[in-house]
Design an enzyme around this catalytic site. Structure first.
Site, PDB file in Angstrom:
ATOM      1  N   LYS A 194       1.033  -1.479   0.080  1.00  0.00           N
ATOM      2  CA  LYS A 194       0.136  -0.213   0.128  1.00  0.00           C
ATOM      3  C   LYS A 194       0.761   1.199  -0.105  1.00  0.00           C
ATOM      4  CE  LYS A 194      -3.817   2.335   0.233  1.00  0.00           C
ATOM      5  NZ  LYS A 194      -5.087   1.746  -0.461  1.00  0.00           N
ATOM      6  N   ASP A 254      -6.400 -16.137   3.073  1.00  0.00           N
ATOM      7  CA  ASP A 254      -7.847 -16.586   3.777  1.00  0.00           C
ATOM      8  C   ASP A 254      -8.472 -16.090   2.509  1.00  0.00           C
ATOM      9  OD1 ASP A 254      -7.277 -17.374   5.582  1.00  0.00           O
ATOM     10  OD2 ASP A 254      -8.416 -15.673   6.662  1.00  0.00           O
TER      11      ASP A 254
END
Ligand code: NAD
Length: 359
Positions: A194, A254
């Site tokens: 980011k 995930d």
């Protein structure tokens, strides 16, 4: 002849039965190699608690310390029994203790959607028809999870902060692992950060770009984590290897784990600086399936293949196991978790018989 020591920790639930199958496959895949594998069984989780009164006893630790790789099953009991002494903090006491003891800093989680199992993937078949094969390299011991956590009240306002921290070595270490893996595959690497906002991400991008100079054949691209989350759903087939920080890797891996359609298909690996690695299915102990010979052994078998690749550099044998699994799936052999309605199913051991036949 090289001799290798492997700690085998089957654990609880389906752990022992899928582990038995994984060791069968490993023995079959390595018989003709010039390496000898010695498997040392140890107890962990609830099974260790019954025998030693603790989840990660010294005896098990010592077996691991004398090994070059740890093949781990799964630990834990039924979620409804998690208040019982036997299961209380079982996962943390076992798996987190192993991570800490051996300094496992690189977590590797493949998410593969086999073209023949595309219907299990929750995404539109149009996106999956030619298969998905992405591996996420997640840094495991830095970032916001390991910085200061603080909750306080100031100016009558309840507040909190968590500190994210990385040093250049932590980033370079995981980046090297990902680049080395990329060299064995499509020579494509996407680094996720980011960097438009976070200082840790700016450093991440800087260091990954520097490490890339050691791997001129690998095509490195940078992607912002919000875009990556969208792309994993919109066009997952574009990814080969992703490398990312602890927090982003936790969430992205995930999300990617939902793609194959069953946890029974998903292996993982965690690597350390000392060379020892831990190899385990991504799923848990599935207590409701335990002892019935119905669990899918593929996640545990592919964890064994990852062990051969990452702990012993036996790429050819690792690939032959992966190929045998793929061929078995192609032949329509299905355990219950990957069978469509009406399809015939095989047991845990029958699935393994077929995989060994296909080796
Ligand atoms: P789980 O991963 O055990 O099961 C989730 C779902 O996946 C279930 O429907 C299960 O049947 C299915 N599944 C998982 N592995 C399978 C396989 N090999 N074949 C077919 N189906 C499979 O997660 P859960 O039910 O939330 O947790 C059960 C126990 O496992 C808990 O005690 C939990 O703490 C523990 N757990 C352990 C680990 C670990 O050891 N690393 C990881 C996650 C959960």
């Amino acid at each position: 002849m090289a001799e290798y020591q492997v700690a085998v920790l089957p654990g609880d639930g389906i752990g022992p039965e899928v582990m038995e199958q994984s060791v069968r496959v490993l023995k079959a895949a390595t018989t003709s190699s010039e390496h000898q594998f010695n498997y040392h069984f140890g107890k962990i989780g609830g099974a260790a608690f019954d025998a030693f009164g603790e989840h990660f006893p010294l005896e098990t630790k010592s077996i691991c310390e004398q090994s070059q790789a740890i093949l781990f099953g799964s630990v834990g009991g039924p979620v409804s029994e998690s208040h019982l002494e036997r299961w209380k903090n079982c996962e943390a006491n076992s798996i987190l203790a192993l991570r800490k003891t051996f300094g496992l800093f690189a977590n590797i989680r493949p998410a593969k959607v086999y073209a023949d199992l595309a219907e299990l993937c929750p995404l539109n078949p149009r996106l999956v028809h030619s298969g998905i094969d992405v591996i996420i390299f997640r840094e495991l011991i830095g970032d916001i999870y390991f910085g200061e956590h603080c909750q306080y009240t100031d100016n009558q306002l309840r507040q909190a902060r968590d500190i994210a921290h990385y040093d250049e070595k932590q980033i370079a270490d995981i980046a090297h692992k990902a680049f080395q893996a990329a060299m064995l595959r499509k020579k494509q690497l996407i680094s996720v950060d980011k960097a438009n906002v976070l200082a840790t991400s700016k450093l991440w991008r800087e260091i990954v770009t520097e490490v890339a100079k050691d791997y001129p054949e690998v095509n490195l691209q940078h992607m912002l984590v919000d875009n990556c989350a969208m792309q994993l759903i919109a066009n997952p087939a574009q990814f080969d290897i992703i490398v990312t920080s602890n927090l982003f890797g936790d969430i992205l891996s995930d999300a990617a784990a939902t793609l194959p359609g069953s946890l029974g298909l998903m292996p993982s690996a965690s690597l350390s600086h000392s060379g020892i690695g831990l190899f385990e299915p991504s799923g848990g102990s599935a207590p409701e399936l335990a002892g019935k010979n119905v669990a899918n052994p593929i996640a545990q078998i592919l964890s064994g293949a990852m062990m051969l690749r990452f702990a012993f550099s036996m790429e050819q044998q690792a690939h032959s196991i992966e190929h045998a699994v793929e061929k078995t799936i192609k032949q329509g052999i299905r355990t219950v978790d990957i069978a469509l309605e009406g399809e015939p199913v095989v047991s845990t051991s029958e699935m393994t018989d077929k995989i060994i036949e296909n080796l």
